[in-house]
Write a protein that holds these residues in place. Structure first.
Motif, PDB file in Angstrom:
ATOM      1  N   VAL A 171       0.860  -1.191   0.000  1.00  6.07           N
ATOM      2  CA  VAL A 171       0.000   0.000   0.000  1.00  6.07           C
ATOM      3  C   VAL A 171       0.894   1.239   0.000  1.00  6.07           C
ATOM      4  CG1 VAL A 171      -1.689   1.316   1.337  1.00  6.07           C
ATOM      5  CG2 VAL A 171      -1.830  -1.188   1.253  1.00  6.07           C
ATOM      6  N   ALA A 172       0.618   2.155  -0.922  1.00  2.00           N
ATOM      7  CA  ALA A 172       1.350   3.430  -0.962  1.00  2.00           C
ATOM      8  C   ALA A 172       0.390   4.548  -0.582  1.00  2.00           C
ATOM      9  CB  ALA A 172       1.904   3.673  -2.361  1.00  2.00           C
ATOM     10  N   SER A 173       0.913   5.579   0.100  1.00  2.34           N
ATOM     11  CA  SER A 173       0.006   6.648   0.522  1.00  2.34           C
ATOM     12  C   SER A 173       0.693   8.010   0.535  1.00  2.34           C
ATOM     13  CB  SER A 173      -0.546   6.337   1.918  1.00  2.34           C
ATOM     14  OG  SER A 173       0.481   6.393   2.858  1.00  2.34           O
ATOM     15  N   PHE A 221      -3.357   2.416  -3.635  1.00  3.09           N
ATOM     16  CA  PHE A 221      -2.912   3.772  -3.308  1.00  3.09           C
ATOM     17  C   PHE A 221      -4.000   4.454  -2.489  1.00  3.09           C
ATOM     18  CE2 PHE A 221      -2.698   8.333  -4.185  1.00  3.09           C
ATOM     19  CZ  PHE A 221      -1.414   8.589  -3.714  1.00  3.09           C
ATOM     20  N   THR A 222      -3.592   5.090  -1.400  1.00  2.00           N
ATOM     21  CA  THR A 222      -4.574   5.799  -0.571  1.00  2.00           C
ATOM     22  C   THR A 222      -4.076   7.214  -0.288  1.00  2.00           C
ATOM     23  OG1 THR A 222      -5.623   5.871   1.621  1.00  2.00           O
ATOM     24  CG2 THR A 222      -3.647   4.516   1.452  1.00  2.00           C
ATOM     25  N   ILE A 280       5.574   7.878  -8.796  1.00  2.40           N
ATOM     26  CA  ILE A 280       6.056   6.528  -8.470  1.00  2.40           C
ATOM     27  C   ILE A 280       5.034   5.796  -7.592  1.00  2.40           C
ATOM     28  CG2 ILE A 280       7.911   5.187  -7.376  1.00  2.40           C
ATOM     29  CD1 ILE A 280       8.760   6.732  -9.899  1.00  2.40           C
ATOM     30  N   LEU A 281       4.561   6.477  -6.586  1.00  4.84           N
ATOM     31  CA  LEU A 281       3.637   5.824  -5.638  1.00  4.84           C
ATOM     32  C   LEU A 281       2.328   5.405  -6.305  1.00  4.84           C
ATOM     33  CD1 LEU A 281       4.262   8.183  -2.580  1.00  4.84           C
ATOM     34  CD2 LEU A 281       4.943   5.785  -2.751  1.00  4.84           C
ATOM     35  N   LYS A 303      -4.939   0.472 -10.156  1.00  3.53           N
ATOM     36  CA  LYS A 303      -4.737   0.206  -8.731  1.00  3.53           C
ATOM     37  C   LYS A 303      -6.038   0.369  -7.975  1.00  3.53           C
ATOM     38  CE  LYS A 303       0.057   1.554  -8.611  1.00  3.53           C
ATOM     39  NZ  LYS A 303       0.395   0.340  -9.354  1.00  3.53           N
ATOM     40  N   LYS A 304      -6.122  -0.361  -6.879  1.00  2.00           N
ATOM     41  CA  LYS A 304      -7.205  -0.124  -5.931  1.00  2.00           C
ATOM     42  C   LYS A 304      -6.920   1.246  -5.306  1.00  2.00           C
ATOM     43  CE  LYS A 304      -9.226  -3.145  -2.374  1.00  2.00           C
ATOM     44  NZ  LYS A 304     -10.390  -3.787  -2.953  1.00  2.00           N
ATOM     45  N   VAL A 305      -7.933   2.097  -5.208  1.00  2.00           N
ATOM     46  CA  VAL A 305      -7.705   3.481  -4.775  1.00  2.00           C
ATOM     47  C   VAL A 305      -8.690   3.857  -3.675  1.00  2.00           C
ATOM     48  CG1 VAL A 305      -7.880   5.889  -5.513  1.00  2.00           C
ATOM     49  CG2 VAL A 305      -6.900   4.204  -7.062  1.00  2.00           C
TER      50      VAL A 305
END
Ligand code: NAP
Length: 490
Positions: free
Chosen positions: A154-156, A234-235, A224-225, A255-257
């Protein structure tokens, strides 16, 4: 280690000056100054990481994912509970760091630390309840089974207004689901994020599970994220404008967002309301964090019969707020994040006055410094003025009077936003009608403080999608996998 001044901390190791990647602290070629918005003074400098470090952090999170996902929910919960305990043990220091870099009064900062930590404690437990399902199959030789699995890395990206809690809300759910996590905190407030990383390490959260990359290249790091193939979800918490562009970036790799974006909260006071309670709720929901929260009241609608009484009592309560440096005892409202933010609010107030609004209180910058704006109340505002259609994000209350329930619901819903709404009333029939018709993700009914770990936080319309907190908040970090077991007939 870089120099830091005047932190006044019991545990000076909580000030960290480097990004935290794969369980170690990474220096960078250049540094960023972190400043105190109340005084303009530099608190410390932090290494200015960029695209390369962001890729390293994603690699670390990818490397740790299988190990973390394979742990039992109980094992993950044990480590998260240790993290929670350490955050609470260091509440005073963490609050001081938060006030230094963000400005909110110390008591509010302590509240944010406890609020953020509560998500870590709550999700540590909730991770034990990630249940699957069995479904009756359409034929006797099959069985349908549903399991839930962590989405992956998970990226945020998080904002400056809640430098601890906006990270804690996301990381808590992600880690409890078995995901690993990379956060890029806002450039203005990296120290709270890095202090969280220090305590995650002390709690024994394994290397690569929780990574913090600090740098001012928001666009480059954001690309990038949002686009790296190893990021599954990504959140984001921040403005609607930035959120929209990040959603489109995420589309390139589907991506799931989830998005927690801006708001334009109506606060409605009906004739039969408890006016004293409404005043208290309005002060809390408007002036907390100097008006810089996404769920802050943005427009106050008061029904004609009670508008004079409400305005008088509200003005008395707001006039009692004590504006100043959040580290000073007795201060109840701090600076705004920057002089640019003050300029934006001042322009909205001037525009409203030019369009016919009256200043009842404040209405100008304060002599305390260039980031200070006086708590302000305007009357004679209409719903089409810029101050009503824009997210003010500052300590200004526009009061709009109304006659009927239908009229106020139409005005309240006349916005692209749909995060939080509040109303005060006693008639139970009216309460249900209004609650159901408000086009908002969260509605405070006779209540100005609505957010906690057990409740689903999030918006509709252009305020975003997905929920943080509550059992619903876990779903954003889980994939549903359907297992079809066949060949079971004789
Ligand atoms: P913002 O400008 O959208 O910034 C938020 C974050 O996005 C910061 O980390 C910022 O980095 C980063 N960012 C900015 N431009 C970017 C880009 N092009 N690519 C990638 N990242 C980028 O929002 P803000 O003004 O700081 O925060 C206030 C907003 O957040 C308000 O609209 C508020 O309502 C919303 N908010 C929503 C919630 C919620 O839960 N719904 C909670 C809190 C705040 P830099 O720091 O480097 O600029």
């Amino acid at each position: 280690m870089l120099q830091h001044q005047g932190s006044g901390l019991q545990d000076k190791q909580l000030i960290k000056n480097f990004s935290y990647i794969n369980g170690s602290w990474h220096s960078s070629e250049s540094n960023l100054a972190v400043t105190n918005p109340a005084t303009g003074e530099t608190i410390t400098e932090v290494g200015n990481a960029g695209v390369a470090e962001t890729k390293l952090a994603i690699k670390a999170a990818k490397g740790a994912f299988k190990m973390w996902a394979a742990k039992s929910a109980n094992e993950r919960a044990g480590l998260m509970k240790k993290w929670f305990d350490l955050l609470m043990q260091h509440q005073d220091d963490l609050a001081r760091i938060l006030t230094l870099e963000q400005g909110k009064p110390l008591a509010e900062a302590k509240g944010e630390i406890a609020y953020g930590a509560a998500f870590i404690e709550w999700f540590a437990e909730e991770g034990k309840r990630i249940y699957g399902d069995t479904i009756p199959a359409p034929s006797g030789d099959k069985r349908i089974i549903v399991i839930k699995q962590p989405v992956g890395v998970v990226a945020s990206i998080t904002p400056w207004n809640f430098p601890n809690a906006m990270i804690a809300r996301k990381a808590a759910a992600a880690l409890s689901a078995g995901c690993t996590f990379v956060v890029r905190p806002a450039t203005q407030t990296p120290l709270s994020a890095l202090a969280m990383a220090e305590l995650a390490e002390r709690a024994g959260i394994p290397a690569g599970v929780f990574n913090v990359v600090v740098g001012d290249d928001a666009r480059g790091m954001g690309e990038i994220l949002t686009q790296h193939p190893d990021v599954a979800k990504f959140t984001f918490t921040g403005s609607t404008a930035v959120g929209k562009s990040l959603i489109s970036q995420c589309a390139t790799s589907v991506k799931k967002v989830s998005m927690e974006l801006g708001g334009n909260a109506p606060f409605i006071v009906f004739n039969d309301a408890d006016i004293d309670a409404a005043v208290q709720g309005a002060v809390m929901s408007k002036y907390r964090n100097a008006g810089q929260t996404c769920v802050c009241t943005n427009r106050i609608f008061v029904q004609r019969e009670v508008v004079a009484e409400f305005t008088e009592k509200f003005t008395t309560a707001v006039a009692a707020l004590n504006l100043g440096d959040g580290l000073v005892d007795g201060i109840t409202i701090g600076p705004m994040i920057s002089s640019d933010a003050v300029n934006g609010v001042d322009a909205l107030v001037k525009d409203a006055v030019a369009a016919g609004a009256n200043i009842v209180l404040g209405g100008q910058r304060d002599s305390a410094g260039e980031t200070f704006y006086q708590p302000t109340i305007l009357t004679g505002v209409s719903n089409d003025m810029a101050i009503a259609s824009h997210e003010i994000f500052g300590p200004v209350s526009p009061i709009i009077s109304f006659e009927t329930e239908e009229e106020v619901i139409a005005m309240a819903n006349d916005t692209e936003y749909g995060l939080a709404a509040y109303f005060y009333a006693r008639d139970i029939g009216l309460i249900w009608r209004v609650a159901e018709q408000l086009e908002y993700g969260m509605v405070g009914i006779n209540e100005g403080a609505i957010s906690n770990a057990a409740a689903p936080f999030g918006g509709v319309k252009q305020s975003g999608n997905g929920r943080e907190g509550s059992k619903y908040g876990l779903d954003d970090y889980l994939e549903i996998k359907y297992l079809c077991m066949g060949g079971l007939g004789k």
